[in-house]
Design a protein around this motif. Structure first.
Motif, PDB file in Angstrom:
ATOM      1  N   ASN A 154      18.084  80.690  30.077  1.00 13.48           N
ATOM      2  CA  ASN A 154      17.249  80.927  30.573  1.00 13.48           C
ATOM      3  C   ASN A 154      15.554  80.700  29.973  1.00 13.48           C
ATOM      4  O   ASN A 154      14.517  80.536  30.529  1.00 13.48           O
ATOM      5  CB  ASN A 154      16.441  82.342  30.867  1.00 13.48           C
ATOM      6  N   TYR A 159      23.497  86.995  37.484  1.00 11.24           N
ATOM      7  CA  TYR A 159      22.886  88.253  37.931  1.00 11.24           C
ATOM      8  C   TYR A 159      22.369  88.816  36.568  1.00 11.24           C
ATOM      9  O   TYR A 159      23.553  89.928  35.977  1.00 11.24           O
ATOM     10  CB  TYR A 159      22.683  88.739  39.034  1.00 11.24           C
ATOM     11  N   LYS A 160      21.048  88.827  36.421  1.00  9.65           N
ATOM     12  CA  LYS A 160      21.099  90.014  34.964  1.00  9.65           C
ATOM     13  C   LYS A 160      19.634  90.122  35.535  1.00  9.65           C
ATOM     14  O   LYS A 160      18.408  89.915  35.152  1.00  9.65           O
ATOM     15  CB  LYS A 160      20.811  88.978  33.853  1.00  9.65           C
ATOM     16  N   ASP A 161      19.593  91.391  34.551  1.00 11.31           N
ATOM     17  CA  ASP A 161      17.929  92.893  34.644  1.00 11.31           C
ATOM     18  C   ASP A 161      17.405  92.151  35.867  1.00 11.31           C
ATOM     19  O   ASP A 161      16.021  92.513  35.746  1.00 11.31           O
ATOM     20  CB  ASP A 161      17.540  91.966  33.086  1.00 11.31           C
ATOM     21  N   GLY A 162      18.099  92.448  37.272  1.00 10.63           N
ATOM     22  CA  GLY A 162      17.240  92.056  38.375  1.00 10.63           C
ATOM     23  C   GLY A 162      16.931  90.487  38.319  1.00 10.63           C
ATOM     24  O   GLY A 162      16.306  90.616  40.191  1.00 10.63           O
ATOM     25  N   ASP A 163      17.339  89.709  38.044  1.00 15.25           N
ATOM     26  CA  ASP A 163      16.974  88.099  38.798  1.00 15.25           C
ATOM     27  C   ASP A 163      18.190  87.527  38.453  1.00 15.25           C
ATOM     28  O   ASP A 163      19.357  88.014  37.251  1.00 15.25           O
ATOM     29  CB  ASP A 163      15.597  87.825  38.766  1.00 15.25           C
ATOM     30  N   PHE A 164      18.041  86.124  38.726  1.00 14.30           N
ATOM     31  CA  PHE A 164      19.121  85.032  38.189  1.00 14.30           C
ATOM     32  C   PHE A 164      18.690  83.954  36.437  1.00 14.30           C
ATOM     33  O   PHE A 164      17.381  83.846  36.550  1.00 14.30           O
ATOM     34  CB  PHE A 164      19.640  84.259  39.004  1.00 14.30           C
ATOM     35  N   PHE A 165      19.651  84.648  35.823  1.00 16.99           N
ATOM     36  CA  PHE A 165      19.315  84.180  34.678  1.00 16.99           C
ATOM     37  C   PHE A 165      20.148  82.822  34.684  1.00 16.99           C
ATOM     38  O   PHE A 165      21.273  83.178  34.181  1.00 16.99           O
ATOM     39  CB  PHE A 165      19.567  85.253  33.788  1.00 16.99           C
ATOM     40  N   THR A 166      19.581  82.043  33.826  1.00 16.05           N
ATOM     41  CA  THR A 166      20.791  80.461  33.773  1.00 16.05           C
ATOM     42  C   THR A 166      20.709  80.833  32.334  1.00 16.05           C
ATOM     43  O   THR A 166      19.785  80.532  31.258  1.00 16.05           O
ATOM     44  CB  THR A 166      19.032  79.252  34.059  1.00 16.05           C
ATOM     45  N   GLN A 182      23.765  80.138  36.247  1.00 10.12           N
ATOM     46  CA  GLN A 182      23.167  81.818  36.734  1.00 10.12           C
ATOM     47  C   GLN A 182      23.976  82.923  36.453  1.00 10.12           C
ATOM     48  O   GLN A 182      25.014  82.708  37.105  1.00 10.12           O
ATOM     49  CB  GLN A 182      21.909  81.449  37.506  1.00 10.12           C
TER      50      GLN A 182
END
Length: 272
Positions: free
Chosen positions: A98, A164-171, A162
């Motif tokens: 990210n 989905y991690k901790d409320g958002d998408f994470f690359t 990506q």
């Protein structure tokens, strides 16, 4: 063993018969590989030789149950798929976690083409990696158990995987669809297990992943994610480390080796 024997033994070891050339089989392979074989940096932190010939990888991962990291797991899986007749090839990726950063391509993955659609197959990324092949041609969210993945366009022909991690998408990493050769893995593999700056050289990392449960250990922290619920434990002794490695990750490590790993990687993390 011949190269064909290696593929057949792998398929039998994971209970993947019948082996049909379809998406369901690749999904079964992905899940079974993650469930049976651990992702870990053991060979790296113990300064062991890490050749990438398929015979050695089969002996290490399948026969001896010692696991490995991406250049080992994904090469073995690609060999099996190719021997079975799948349209599959090597890709290389940049692990960015990210961040907007320029890093080398030090992660090996595979591209599998089925009925005109391309899928990303990755059995060697650790606790955050996908359980199933991820379809590349769609930006839509792809549900995998209690996890969500998607592939997005990044820039200049690069794609991003990506989660989905901790409320958002994470690359997790970026990649392209260029044609790479095995020779191009050599410098990346060398860096990953020899460079004093490489993450695997400086950290004891172990992970195992089933349908809705993930077990992971990084230095002194052992984490279990069960249907989305995270439980975290601190490794307090070399005996506990030895027990967790054997009972949780099915790694037969003697106490002397566990003591060495505890002193070098676990104890310093406890003092941070």
């Amino acid at each position: 063993m011949t190269l064909s024997d290696i593929a057949n033994d792998y398929v039998d070891d994971l209970g993947l018969r019948p082996a049909t050339l379809d998406l369901e089989f690749v999904q079964r392979l992905n899940r079974a590989h993650l469930t049976h074989y651990t992702f870990n940096s053991l060979s790296v932190v113990l300064a062991q030789e890490m050749p990438l010939d398929v015979t050695h990888l089969h002996n290490k991962i399948v026969t001896r149950r010692r696991g490995g990291y991406c250049f080992e797991h994904n090469k073995l899986a690609l060999h099996v798929l190719s021997e079975l007749g799948f349209d599959a090839r090597l890709l290389l990726a940049k692990v960015v976690y990210n961040r907007d950063t320029d890093v080398p391509r030090t992660h090996r993955i595979s591209l599998v083409t089925l009925d005109g659609d391309d899928y990303l197959l990755d059995v060697g990324f650790g606790p955050l990696g996908p359980r199933h092949p991820v379809k590349i041609s769609t930006p839509e969210v792809q549900q995998q158990g209690n996890e969500q993945f998607r592939i997005v366009n990044v820039e200049r022909g690069e794609l991003g995987l990506q989660v989905y991690k901790d409320g958002d998408f994470f690359t997790l990493y970026t990649f392209n669809l260029h044609h790479y050769s095995e020779a191009e893995c050599t410098p990346a593999h060398f860096y990953s297990h020899k460079s004093p700056d490489a993450a695997f050289v400086n950290n004891l990392v172990i992970a195992k992943k089933s349908d809705n449960q993930t077990e992971s250990l990084r230095n002194g922290t052992w984490q279990r994610t069960d249907n989305g619920t995270v439980t975290e434990h601190t490794i307090a002794s070399e005996e506990q480390l030895n027990t967790v490695m054997k009972e949780v990750f099915d790694l037969e490590i003697d106490l002397a080796t566990a003591a060495f790993l505890f002193k070098k990687f676990v104890r310093p993390s406890l003092n941070q």
